[in-house]
Design an enzyme around this catalytic site. Structure first.
Site, PDB file in Angstrom:
ATOM      1  N   ASP A 148       0.870  -1.059  -0.015  1.00  0.00           N
ATOM      2  CA  ASP A 148      -0.182   0.019   0.078  1.00  0.00           C
ATOM      3  C   ASP A 148       0.748   1.283   0.028  1.00  0.00           C
ATOM      4  O   ASP A 148       1.949   1.279   0.473  1.00  0.00           O
ATOM      5  CB  ASP A 148      -0.824  -0.102   1.409  1.00  0.00           C
ATOM      6  CG  ASP A 148      -1.897   1.255   1.321  1.00  0.00           C
ATOM      7  OD1 ASP A 148      -2.703   1.312   0.346  1.00  0.00           O
ATOM      8  OD2 ASP A 148      -1.714   1.781   2.365  1.00  0.00           O
TER       9      ASP A 148
ATOM     10  N   GLU B  10       1.827  -0.405  -4.976  1.00  0.00           N
ATOM     11  CA  GLU B  10       0.825   0.728  -5.426  1.00  0.00           C
ATOM     12  C   GLU B  10       1.426   1.946  -5.933  1.00  0.00           C
ATOM     13  O   GLU B  10       2.071   2.798  -5.005  1.00  0.00           O
ATOM     14  CB  GLU B  10      -0.115   0.840  -4.539  1.00  0.00           C
ATOM     15  CG  GLU B  10      -1.186   1.947  -4.756  1.00  0.00           C
ATOM     16  CD  GLU B  10      -2.059   2.539  -3.382  1.00  0.00           C
ATOM     17  OE1 GLU B  10      -3.250   3.183  -3.992  1.00  0.00           O
ATOM     18  OE2 GLU B  10      -1.638   2.330  -2.435  1.00  0.00           O
TER      19      GLU B  10
END
Length: 620
Positions: A337, A366
């Site tokens: 993330d 990400e």
């Protein structure tokens, strides 16, 4: 504008090898011969080693030529060509063509990566299915009593998601009760979609339904189940040829976590309770305990100092670290993330630990832009140079595909994707996580069908928005087109749960409705199943090269080739029929989607593509 008679970095007559190169590679450059040009110099600048070099290019009848040897260490090399002319003038040629007199040209990019490191091929070869765990499948309504946070559970699985603020704060405390056992019960369904990788949004204990506010990295959230449930899910998935990827949220924790413990949910002494807490130094306080660094200023998500030795030991370096422990429990990789906000050194250490624990573990980051040259917090990042992530979420694919679906030019899609292919190491490009929607974006069916910009309406209106009949039919046609592109493009086609059965919704949280079991759009689902089997059965779609044949307006035609096998994809997002004539070397061709066959005449295949329709053509 690039003049292909002078130089284009993607043309083999001008540069070989194509695209990014391993360290130490000899790269051959050739330019055309502009009128009155008498000499040319290749000018190169190193991003990470701050060196500059100029190479005089040899002149021939057709242009200028030289060979440059890439450095022995990873780098980004920026280069331009400086032409000298008979009248004594000089002009620089770069990524936008010739610069105006006296001005510098934007440079071309040469990515130099470590070719000795390996990227596991199982991820890019396969199909990924993203699950938001609370919303996929529940077997029984859970009892939230005794769990951290002020949770409540919807009585009816098909109720609308809650979105109103509580005391001015959006808490995301409404749960539907999806669980790991629920996912386990649907493995046969996922297998029917030819899924080989299940990417789970966060599963560790947290107060919110999205669980990006991690409260305990060492515990499965009790509403989802237990570690035993997780191990069973991984082992049963493996029997069906599927692997599990976990969401690693390592830039911040929840304010209610055992490490911060702002609400006293845990019997540990958190950083918000005492400066003597073992986790106090993980966080950055401006004024203890109520003013601290938080992700995007959201106080429920206090940021951690990822480079603190104690945090590194806990998450990565200890023999029983979080990264290692959950891989041992059955996971096959991590999706990181907000990778932009993790230090390069942290990601590098994480990859090292992951691949030491499991040789073929995958690490996906990400990143929403071209990750090869991303600048985050003033630093050029090194995600893809061989030591950090194996690859990235391919948001540029999603954004350019949607722009085309909504009436844009296919040429723009091609240029964006060819730039990515040029900039990324081949293994990273072929391992991209390609998607049309995620938990952070509106539902793809809604985007494909909507007739206007919905952001002008208020949140209450968007919460209840559904496509009209005509919008829905258009959306379904476009989604079939988009999903065909997704499954036939290099990289892992990634489906956000429910997209394959027609879930609608605007932005978060309206894109996170429960899976509509028993209310699926069966025609759309059948289309996805055909695509899954097609992708699974054809090597050219899993790992083949890509060559664009047409890219103009609504028309996009490309060919994937692997060995002697090839697949030709023809997509028409226009408003009228499009006639195509294509070379074909067998007597018959077949559209693998409709099973329609076409006779080939004199080595040419003639087809008519209806509007908002596509074909996947194979030998018959």
């Amino acid at each position: 504008m690039l003049d292909k008679s002078i130089f284009h970095p993607r043309l083999s007559i001008h540069k070989t090898p194509f695209g990014a190169v391993p360290t130490g590679t000899a790269v051959h450059f050739s330019t055309g011969l502009p009128q009155q040009a008498v000499s040319c110099t290749l000018s190169l600048s190193s991003e990470f080693h701050s060196t500059n070099r100029r190479i005089s290019m040899a002149c021939s009848m057709d242009g200028f030529h030289c060979t440059y040897t890439a450095p022995d260490d990873i780098d980004l090399i920026w280069y331009t060509f400086l032409f000298s002319f008979a009248d004594g003038s000089t002009r620089q040629y770069g990524a936008d063509g010739f610069s105006p007199d006296g001005e510098s040209a934007p440079p071309f990019q040469l990515t130099v990566y470590d070719g000795s490191t390996q990227t596991p091929d199982w991820f890019g070869d396969g199909i990924t299915y993203q699950i938001f765990p609370d919303r996929f499948c529940r077997l029984e309504k859970p009892d939230p009593s005794g769990m951290i946070g002020n949770r409540w559970v919807h009585d009816d699985w098909n109720e609308p998601v809650a979105y109103q603020a509580e005391n001015g704060v959006i808490t995301n405390r409404d749960f539907f009760g999806g669980s790991l056992k629920g996912i386990l019960s649907r493995l046969d369904y996922l297998q029917s979609l030819s899924v080989s990788t299940i990417y789970l949004n966060p599963i560790f204990e947290a107060a919110s339904n999205h669980r990006y506010d991690t409260c305990d990295y060492g515990q499965i959230d009790p509403m989802l189940g237990t570690e035993r449930d997780f191990r069973l899910l991984c082992s049963e998935a493996k029997k069906r040829g599927m692997r599990i990827i976990l969401d690693g949220v390592f830039n911040h924790t929840g304010s209610g976590s055992r490490y911060f413990n702002a609400y006293g949910w845990y019997d540990t002494v958190g950083a918000a309770q005492s400066k003597d807490s073992p986790w106090y130094d993980w966080f950055t306080f401006t004024h203890w305990p109520d003013d601290y660094s938080a992700w995007w200023g959201i106080k429920t998500l206090p940021q951690v100092q990822e480079s603190h030795p104690s945090y590194l030991d806990y998450i990565i370096e200890n023999n029983d670290s979080i990264v290692r422990r959950w891989l041992r429990a059955g996971a096959s990789g991590w999706r990181l993330d907000v990778a932009d906000e993790l230090p390069d050194s942290f990601i590098e250490k994480l990859r090292t630990a992951a691949t030491e624990e499991k040789k073929d573990a995958i690490v996906i980051g990400e990143v929403w832009e071209d990750g090869s040259n991303k600048i985050a917090y003033g630093q050029r990042r090194k995600y893809l140079l061989g030591h950090e992530t194996h690859s990235l979420m391919n948001y540029p694919f999603r954004m350019s595909a949607i722009a085309w679906l909504q009436g844009g030019d296919a040429m723009e899609f091609m240029e964006t994707m060819e730039t990515i292919r040029e900039h990324y190491p081949p293994a990273a490009f072929y391992s991209s996580m390609n998607s049309l929607g995620t938990h952070d974006t509106p539902r793809i069916l809604t985007l494909c069908g909507q007739s206007e910009d919905l952001s002008k309406y208020d949140r209450d209106w968007r919460a209840h928005y559904q496509l009209s009949h005509n919008e829905l039919q258009r959306g379904l046609r476009r989604l079939k087109l988009a999903s065909t592109l997704l499954y036939t493009f290099p990289g892992s086609p990634t489906v956000f749960y429910g997209d394959e059965v027609g879930l609608q919704g605007c932005e978060d949280p309206f894109n996170r409705a429960p899976f509509p079991w028993g209310k699926e759009n069966t025609a759309l689902l059948a289309h996805y199943r055909i695509l899954g089997k097609l992708r699974q059965s054809r090597s050219s779609l899993r790992k083949g090269s890509i060559e664009y044949l047409r890219a103009e307006g609504g028309l996009l035609v490309f060919r994937r080739t692997y060995g002697k096998e090839f697949t030709l994809i023809a997509l028409n997002n226009g408003t009228s029929d499009t006639e195509l004539s294509l070379p074909w070397h067998t007597p018959l061709a077949k559209d693998a989607l409709s099973q329609q066959q076409f006779a080939v005449q004199n080595g040419m295949l003639h087809i008519v593509l209806p509007p908002e329709n596509g074909m996947v053509l194979i030998e018959s």
